[in-house]
Design a protein around this motif. Structure first.
Motif, PDB file in Angstrom:
ATOM      1  N   SER A 110       0.639  -0.858   0.253  1.00  0.00           N
ATOM      2  CA  SER A 110       0.239   0.186  -0.357  1.00  0.00           C
ATOM      3  C   SER A 110       0.930   1.764  -0.148  1.00  0.00           C
ATOM      4  N   ASP A 111       2.160   1.310   0.549  1.00  0.00           N
ATOM      5  CA  ASP A 111       2.828   2.185  -0.328  1.00  0.00           C
ATOM      6  C   ASP A 111       3.231   2.431  -1.948  1.00  0.00           C
ATOM      7  N   ARG A 112       2.304   1.994  -2.776  1.00  0.00           N
ATOM      8  CA  ARG A 112       2.976   2.132  -3.793  1.00  0.00           C
ATOM      9  C   ARG A 112       1.039   2.027  -4.272  1.00  0.00           C
ATOM     10  N   PHE A 113       0.613   1.295  -3.502  1.00  0.00           N
ATOM     11  CA  PHE A 113      -0.819   0.482  -5.080  1.00  0.00           C
ATOM     12  C   PHE A 113      -2.050   1.483  -3.876  1.00  0.00           C
ATOM     13  N   THR A 114      -3.150   1.375  -4.807  1.00  0.00           N
ATOM     14  CA  THR A 114      -4.380   1.539  -3.520  1.00  0.00           C
ATOM     15  C   THR A 114      -4.838  -0.099  -3.216  1.00  0.00           C
ATOM     16  N   CYS A 115      -4.847  -1.107  -2.036  1.00  0.00           N
ATOM     17  CA  CYS A 115      -5.092  -2.208  -2.777  1.00  0.00           C
ATOM     18  C   CYS A 115      -6.898  -2.110  -1.512  1.00  0.00           C
ATOM     19  N   VAL A 116      -7.180  -3.070  -2.341  1.00  0.00           N
ATOM     20  CA  VAL A 116      -8.717  -3.312  -2.048  1.00  0.00           C
ATOM     21  C   VAL A 116      -9.168  -5.338  -1.617  1.00  0.00           C
ATOM     22  N   THR A 117      -9.712  -5.873  -0.748  1.00  0.00           N
ATOM     23  CA  THR A 117     -10.076  -7.161  -0.493  1.00  0.00           C
ATOM     24  C   THR A 117     -11.826  -7.150   0.280  1.00  0.00           C
ATOM     25  N   PHE A 118     -11.950  -7.786  -0.047  1.00  0.00           N
ATOM     26  CA  PHE A 118     -13.292  -7.800   0.821  1.00  0.00           C
ATOM     27  C   PHE A 118     -13.930  -9.426   0.878  1.00  0.00           C
ATOM     28  N   ASP A 119     -14.599  -9.975   1.278  1.00  0.00           N
ATOM     29  CA  ASP A 119     -15.361 -11.050   2.051  1.00  0.00           C
ATOM     30  C   ASP A 119     -16.394 -11.441   1.051  1.00  0.00           C
ATOM     31  N   ARG A 120     -16.703 -12.484   0.130  1.00  0.00           N
ATOM     32  CA  ARG A 120     -16.868 -12.786  -0.830  1.00  0.00           C
ATOM     33  C   ARG A 120     -18.829 -12.770  -0.221  1.00  0.00           C
ATOM     34  N   ARG A 121     -19.427 -12.637  -1.394  1.00  0.00           N
ATOM     35  CA  ARG A 121     -21.060 -13.038  -1.547  1.00  0.00           C
ATOM     36  C   ARG A 121     -21.275 -14.789  -0.631  1.00  0.00           C
ATOM     37  N   GLN A 122     -21.986 -14.699   0.371  1.00  0.00           N
ATOM     38  CA  GLN A 122     -22.323 -16.056   1.160  1.00  0.00           C
ATOM     39  C   GLN A 122     -21.088 -16.324   2.284  1.00  0.00           C
ATOM     40  N   MET A 123     -20.293 -15.186   2.129  1.00  0.00           N
ATOM     41  CA  MET A 123     -18.590 -15.568   3.302  1.00  0.00           C
ATOM     42  C   MET A 123     -18.287 -14.848   3.770  1.00  0.00           C
ATOM     43  N   SER A 124     -18.082 -15.644   5.400  1.00  0.00           N
ATOM     44  CA  SER A 124     -17.859 -14.115   6.024  1.00  0.00           C
ATOM     45  C   SER A 124     -18.969 -13.789   6.747  1.00  0.00           C
ATOM     46  N   ALA A 125     -18.009 -11.924   6.342  1.00  0.00           N
ATOM     47  CA  ALA A 125     -19.225 -10.735   6.613  1.00  0.00           C
ATOM     48  C   ALA A 125     -20.019 -11.151   5.351  1.00  0.00           C
ATOM     49  N   SER A 126     -20.242 -10.903   4.135  1.00  0.00           N
ATOM     50  CA  SER A 126     -20.931 -10.876   3.073  1.00  0.00           C
ATOM     51  C   SER A 126     -21.871 -11.631   3.366  1.00  0.00           C
ATOM     52  N   GLN A 127     -23.023 -11.455   3.775  1.00  0.00           N
ATOM     53  CA  GLN A 127     -24.313 -12.262   4.138  1.00  0.00           C
ATOM     54  C   GLN A 127     -25.116 -12.865   3.583  1.00  0.00           C
ATOM     55  N   VAL A 128     -25.965 -13.236   2.484  1.00  0.00           N
ATOM     56  CA  VAL A 128     -27.158 -13.068   2.067  1.00  0.00           C
ATOM     57  C   VAL A 128     -28.273 -13.941   2.484  1.00  0.00           C
ATOM     58  N   PRO A 129     -30.084 -13.031   2.479  1.00  0.00           N
ATOM     59  CA  PRO A 129     -30.600 -13.957   3.559  1.00  0.00           C
ATOM     60  C   PRO A 129     -30.735 -15.388   2.815  1.00  0.00           C
ATOM     61  N   VAL A 130     -30.703 -16.104   1.853  1.00  0.00           N
ATOM     62  CA  VAL A 130     -31.086 -17.156   1.499  1.00  0.00           C
ATOM     63  C   VAL A 130     -29.349 -17.851   0.641  1.00  0.00           C
ATOM     64  N   ASN A 131     -28.651 -18.333   0.795  1.00  0.00           N
ATOM     65  CA  ASN A 131     -27.686 -18.905   0.223  1.00  0.00           C
ATOM     66  C   ASN A 131     -28.287 -19.940  -1.448  1.00  0.00           C
ATOM     67  N   LYS A 132     -27.183 -19.295  -1.977  1.00  0.00           N
ATOM     68  CA  LYS A 132     -27.272 -19.799  -3.614  1.00  0.00           C
ATOM     69  C   LYS A 132     -26.364 -20.869  -4.283  1.00  0.00           C
ATOM     70  N   ARG A 133     -26.763 -21.275  -5.039  1.00  0.00           N
ATOM     71  CA  ARG A 133     -25.766 -21.622  -5.837  1.00  0.00           C
ATOM     72  C   ARG A 133     -24.570 -20.226  -6.547  1.00  0.00           C
ATOM     73  N   LEU A 134     -23.177 -21.212  -6.623  1.00  0.00           N
ATOM     74  CA  LEU A 134     -22.137 -20.059  -7.093  1.00  0.00           C
ATOM     75  C   LEU A 134     -22.845 -20.045  -8.324  1.00  0.00           C
ATOM     76  N   SER A 135     -22.131 -18.187  -8.802  1.00  0.00           N
ATOM     77  CA  SER A 135     -22.183 -18.486 -10.356  1.00  0.00           C
ATOM     78  C   SER A 135     -21.024 -17.326 -10.571  1.00  0.00           C
ATOM     79  N   PRO A 136     -20.348 -17.854 -11.222  1.00  0.00           N
ATOM     80  CA  PRO A 136     -18.974 -17.226 -11.697  1.00  0.00           C
ATOM     81  C   PRO A 136     -19.410 -15.845 -11.799  1.00  0.00           C
ATOM     82  N   PRO A 137     -20.106 -15.340 -13.049  1.00  0.00           N
ATOM     83  CA  PRO A 137     -20.778 -14.256 -13.686  1.00  0.00           C
ATOM     84  C   PRO A 137     -21.022 -13.381 -12.983  1.00  0.00           C
TER      85      PRO A 137
END
Length: 274
Positions: free
Chosen positions: A49-76
């Protein structure tokens, strides 16, 4: 730099995606794989981060990024989630670093949003369908799904871990484990979808997407470490053997970083020569 990110949420297609970012400069988006959580990239973010803007995230249905009902993964849909994070930061394009299935989602992103890709680095993206022993591996994964359905999570994880070569090497720190719910979501909703999916590598080559591939030296001949070799044959792109195991970027960050930066330099020079 010290790890001190800004945390935020962007809503996309019914999911509050939790992401965090740090630094200034060109954007690097770190994409988690099957364990789903972004904190495995915190060391990389602090170092870069001294030379780049760095970002990451919790993917859909994982860790903090929850949904009401889990669904089958869609790569798109995973690709659209990545786009939402990038856009939320105000960037039009990004360097992508995806490991394991995160590399697969990076490939999908490049197919769907080619103008948003600066460079793409895929670390052991496990596209087992292009391996010489694909039939045997497919049978094994279907066996694992049957084990999961009939004997439960603990047994399938035990058998799957046979593939995770190098994690028990002497002196290597342990990785940050995912939440138990992530592992359930992986076997319920992600493994079946990933077995039926293959990125269009030929279209990526046709698009002249800037791609670099990595395999970890500690992984030996594990399937996910052999997959980049076959990908490179199709894509005609750089392939590096890098320090560490399947998550070497997390626990051997100082050893991994020179290879990461060398790959970026290689991709820059390759693009400049076209």
């Amino acid at each position: 730099m010290k790890f001190n990110p800004t945390r935020a949420i962007v809503h996309n297609e019914g999911c509050d995606l939790h992401y965090w970012y740090q630094g200034k400069g060109p954007l690097i988006t770190f994409i988690p794989g099957g364990n789903g959580h972004g904190r495995q990239f915190n060391n990389m973010m602090a170092a870069l981060s001294d030379r780049f803007t760095c970002v990451t995230f919790d993917r859909r249905q994982m860790s903090a990024s929850q949904v009401p009902v889990n669904k089958r993964l869609s790569p798109p849909q995973q690709a659209r989630d990545i786009r939402a994070v990038i856009k939320a930061l105000g960037f039009d394009k990004s360097i992508l670093f995806g490991s394991s299935s995160g590399g697969i989602f990076a490939f999908q992103f490049a197919l769907d949003f080619p103008d948003m890709v600066d460079h793409l680095i895929a670390h052991e993206a496990a596209t087992i369908g292009i391996l010489p022993d694909a039939s045997e591996l497919m049978d094994w994964f279907h066996h694992l799904l049957e084990v999961y359905e009939t004997r439960g999570l603990e047994q399938v994880v035990s058998e799957f871990d046979q593939m995770m070569i190098g994690y028990d090497a002497e002196g290597i720190p342990k990785t940050v484990p995912p939440e138990p719910e992530n592992v359930v979501n992986f076997w319920d909703n992600e493994v079946p979808a990933l077995l039926a999916y293959m990125p269009n590598f030929w279209r990526l080559k046709e698009n002249q997407t800037s791609i670099g591939l990595m395999r970890g030296v500690r992984c030996g001949e594990a399937a996910f470490a052999r997959a980049p070799v076959e990908q490179a044959k199709i894509l005609d792109c750089p392939l590096f053997v890098v320090p560490g195991h399947h998550q070497g970027f997390e626990v051997e960050t100082n050893e991994f970083l020179p290879s990461f930066l060398e790959m970026l330099g290689t991709l820059e020079r390759k693009r400049s020569s076209i």
